[in-house]
Enzyme design. Structure first.
Site, PDB file in Angstrom:
ATOM      1  CE  LYS A 164       8.942 -24.801  89.571  1.00 19.90           C
ATOM      2  NZ  LYS A 164       9.152 -26.150  90.174  1.00 19.90           N
ATOM      3  CG  ASN A 191       7.864 -29.174  88.511  1.00 21.80           C
ATOM      4  OD1 ASN A 191       8.407 -28.072  88.528  1.00 21.80           O
ATOM      5  ND2 ASN A 191       7.284 -29.692  89.573  1.00 21.80           N
TER       6      ASN A 191
END
Ligand code: IDP
Ligand code: MG
Length: 134
Positions: free
Chosen positions: A10, A113
């Site tokens: 991410k 996360n």
């Protein structure tokens, strides 16, 4: 059983320079890298892949976050690849993720996360279609 899974590093992890140590975790477990690409997630891809979360309070922020900067998209394969990768990733909330897992070692917050991984072989097929057009 040999499986394919979709993994995405991410934006927060890419910004923090964590691509190499994260990819190393998967390689250390002998998962095969079939596809790997740095790029941006389109709004359409974000909405399609997170459709199950539509309507939840964090959905708008989640789509904004995942489209906020470059990610690394990967297709990994190997025996039980879906389960193996979910174990390597750790619990969704980094605070609950065990030390030694990717989220446990690198994660800071629930919304940022570090990593996404398919939660079933069916999700993997769907997500690989969305992100790699296969
Ligand atoms: P997963 O990524 O472990 O499969 P999901 O429940 O599918 O977890 O949630 C997708 C993503 O949405 C999570 O990785 C996390 O970034 C974000 N998320 C999940 N629950 C919350 C929440 O309660 N607040 C903010 N973000 C959340
Ligand atoms: Mg999920």
């Amino acid at each position: 059983m040999n499986q394919r899974t979709f993994i995405m590093i991410k934006p927060d992890a890419v910004v923090r320079g964590l691509i190499a140590p994260i990819v190393a975790r998967f390689e250390a477990c002998s998962l095969k890298i079939e596809r790997m690409e740095l790029g941006n997630v389109t709004r359409e891809q974000a909405e399609a892949s997170y459709a199950e979360h539509e309507g939840k309070p964090f959905y708008t922020g989640l789509v904004a976050y995942i489209t906020s900067g470059p990610v690394v998209k990967m297709v990994l394969s190997g025996p039980e690849a879906v389960t193996v990768c979910r174990k390597l990733m750790g619990a969704t909330n980094p605070r609950d993720a065990a030390p030694g897992t990717i989220r446990g070692d690198f994660g800071l917050t629930l919304d940022a996360n570090i990593i996404h991984g398919s939660d079933s072989p069916e999700s993997a097929t769907r997500e690989i279609a969305i992100f790699f057009g296969e």
